[in-house]
Design a protein around this motif. Structure first.
Motif, short mmCIF file in Angstrom:
data_model
loop_
_atom_site.label_atom_id
_atom_site.label_comp_id
_atom_site.label_asym_id
_atom_site.label_seq_id
_atom_site.Cartn_x
_atom_site.Cartn_y
_atom_site.Cartn_z
N ILE A 166 26.22 46.12 -0.12
CA ILE A 166 25.71 44.93 -0.54
C ILE A 166 24.88 44.27 0.34
O ILE A 166 23.95 43.62 -0.06
N ALA A 167 24.96 44.38 1.66
CA ALA A 167 24.13 44.02 2.75
C ALA A 167 22.44 44.60 2.61
O ALA A 167 21.54 43.89 2.67
N SER A 168 22.74 45.83 2.15
CA SER A 168 21.28 46.45 1.69
C SER A 168 20.57 45.80 0.49
O SER A 168 19.43 45.83 0.47
N ALA A 169 21.33 45.07 -0.23
CA ALA A 169 20.67 44.18 -1.30
C ALA A 169 19.64 43.22 -0.64
O ALA A 169 18.81 42.58 -1.35
N GLY A 170 19.68 42.93 0.61
CA GLY A 170 18.66 41.91 1.26
C GLY A 170 17.45 42.72 1.30
O GLY A 170 16.57 42.09 1.76
N ALA A 195 39.02 58.95 0.44
CA ALA A 195 38.43 58.77 1.56
C ALA A 195 39.20 59.01 2.76
O ALA A 195 40.28 59.01 2.74
N PRO A 196 38.59 59.67 3.69
CA PRO A 196 39.18 60.05 4.96
C PRO A 196 39.76 59.08 5.63
O PRO A 196 40.69 59.13 6.57
N ASP A 197 39.21 57.61 5.42
CA ASP A 197 39.90 56.54 6.12
C ASP A 197 39.73 55.42 5.32
O ASP A 197 38.56 54.76 5.27
N LYS A 198 40.89 55.09 4.74
CA LYS A 198 41.04 54.08 3.43
C LYS A 198 40.61 52.81 4.05
O LYS A 198 40.16 51.66 3.35
N THR A 199 40.68 52.40 5.43
CA THR A 199 40.39 51.03 6.09
C THR A 199 39.03 50.83 6.14
O THR A 199 38.70 49.65 6.11
N LYS A 200 38.39 51.49 5.66
CA LYS A 200 36.88 51.46 5.75
C LYS A 200 36.43 50.88 4.44
O LYS A 200 34.99 50.65 4.31
N TRP A 201 37.14 50.78 3.53
CA TRP A 201 36.47 50.24 2.01
C TRP A 201 35.79 49.04 2.29
O TRP A 201 34.60 49.01 1.57
N THR A 202 36.03 47.96 2.83
CA THR A 202 35.66 46.51 2.77
C THR A 202 34.34 46.73 3.63
O THR A 202 33.20 46.32 3.18
N LYS A 203 34.28 47.52 4.56
CA LYS A 203 33.15 47.63 5.45
C LYS A 203 31.88 48.48 4.41
O LYS A 203 30.80 48.18 4.85
N PHE A 204 32.55 49.30 3.95
CA PHE A 204 31.77 50.34 2.98
C PHE A 204 30.93 49.33 2.17
O PHE A 204 29.88 49.49 1.87
N LEU A 205 31.80 48.59 1.45
CA LEU A 205 31.22 47.76 0.34
C LEU A 205 30.18 46.69 1.05
O LEU A 205 29.20 46.45 0.35
N GLU A 206 30.59 46.09 2.28
CA GLU A 206 29.67 45.12 2.99
C GLU A 206 28.44 46.02 3.21
O GLU A 206 27.37 45.31 3.36
N GLN A 207 28.42 46.93 3.65
CA GLN A 207 27.15 47.79 4.03
C GLN A 207 26.33 47.92 2.90
O GLN A 207 24.99 47.83 2.98
N PHE A 254 22.82 40.07 -8.94
CA PHE A 254 23.56 40.87 -7.93
C PHE A 254 23.81 40.17 -6.71
O PHE A 254 24.29 40.44 -5.95
N GLU A 255 22.87 38.82 -6.71
CA GLU A 255 22.80 38.09 -5.35
C GLU A 255 24.11 37.62 -5.13
O GLU A 255 24.64 37.42 -4.08
#
Length: 286
Positions: A200-204, A186-198, A165-166
């Motif tokens: 994946i960041a939890s992986a730390g 999704a109500p705001d499709k532009t948030k897709w990358t931010k959602f993924l980053e959030q 996963f790293e």
């Protein structure tokens, strides 16, 4: 390093390749909408009538993707409440920090909104982690708990799953069925990358909800796992023992909790075994 939820790269690739073909809603909800809870809005759908059962999906998934094959059958005799957790599907993206405790609180607040005092709770993967936390912090809201291919601690997954996963990057999901499913609702499709980053960041953040807390869960628990789903089966056996299992039922009363290992199944393929899972649920939740 370690994660709030754990998937290997191969696992995510498997989801990407199969999600579009396997999942998909077959019935329409009797009610759907948003509940304002803990500073965010959580989307829910309800189906059927009867004793309530709450469904908590896996990471990156929507209700349709995770439960689309199961809901039509389960709702024939039960009131089914399916949620989309923070940032998933219809639920808007939020900068609020992800945590098991907050997500579990979201679930109970949605139950409050729907005037449901107690329910059975079924969680798959990431949703299973949240379900474990709910059972720990709000045991009075739970009748029975079903955990599908999930764990309550980082080392409940095999080391290779944690290591794989790293290297996860948002680009892996670009134009995938998961991306398409997100864009569809999704109500705001532009948030897709931010959602993924959030996510994946939890992986730390390594996590461990605590052996002692698991052993004190008062509700009966059914654990369903694939024999090769990425969970460490030695750790899984320890979990079942904490829940009162791993005894000789010919010499003592049968434990209230149960363990089911489904042969020939991985993390993704397990959720495709609709009939098998439904049979386990109907037997355990009766």
């Amino acid at each position: 390093m370690k994660t709030l939820f754990k998937f290997s790269t191969l696992l995510v690739l498997a989801i990407i390749l199969t999600a579009a073909q396997v999942y998909g809603q077959k019935v329409k909800p009797s009610e759907s909408g948003y509940a304002s809870v803990n500073g965010i809005k959580v989307y829910y759908e309800m189906y059927g009538k009867g004793k309530p059962v709450v469904l908590l999906h896996g990471a990156f998934m929507t209700i349709d993707m995770n439960w689309g094959q199961l809901i039509p059958e389960l709702s024939k005799n039960r009131k089914v409440i399916a949620l989309e957790l923070q940032g998933h599907g219809h639920s808007p993206f939020s900068e609020r920090k992800l945590s098991h405790a907050t997500l579990a609180s979201d679930v109970t607040k949605v139950m409050d909104f729907l005037k449901i005092d107690k329910a059975d709770v079924v969680g798959y993967s990431f949703g299973g982690e949240v379900a474990y936390q709910l059972a720990i912090q709000s045991p009075e809201r739970l009748n029975k708990l079903v955990i599908i291919s999930s764990t309550y601690k980082t080392n409940g997954w095999l080391p290779e799953v944690n290591k794989a996963f790293e290297g996860m990057k948002p680009d892996l999901f670009t134009n995938s069925p998961l991306h398409t499913g997100y864009n569809a609702v999704a109500p705001d499709k532009t948030k897709w990358t931010k959602f993924l980053e959030q996510m994946i960041a939890s992986a730390g953040q390594p996590f461990d909800l605590g052996d002692d807390n698991i052993s004190k869960i008062p509700a009966p628990v059914l654990i369903i796992a694939g024999d090769n789903d990425g969970l460490d089966k030695i750790e899984l056996a320890k979990t079942y023992k904490l829940l009162g299992g791993n005894i000789s039922a010919d010499m003592a009363p049968m434990p209230k909790s149960q363990l089911a290992i489904v042969p020939g199944q991985g993390h993704v393929s397990l959720m495709m075994e609709t009939t098998t899972i439904l049979n386990y649920l109907n037997s355990f939740l009766k």
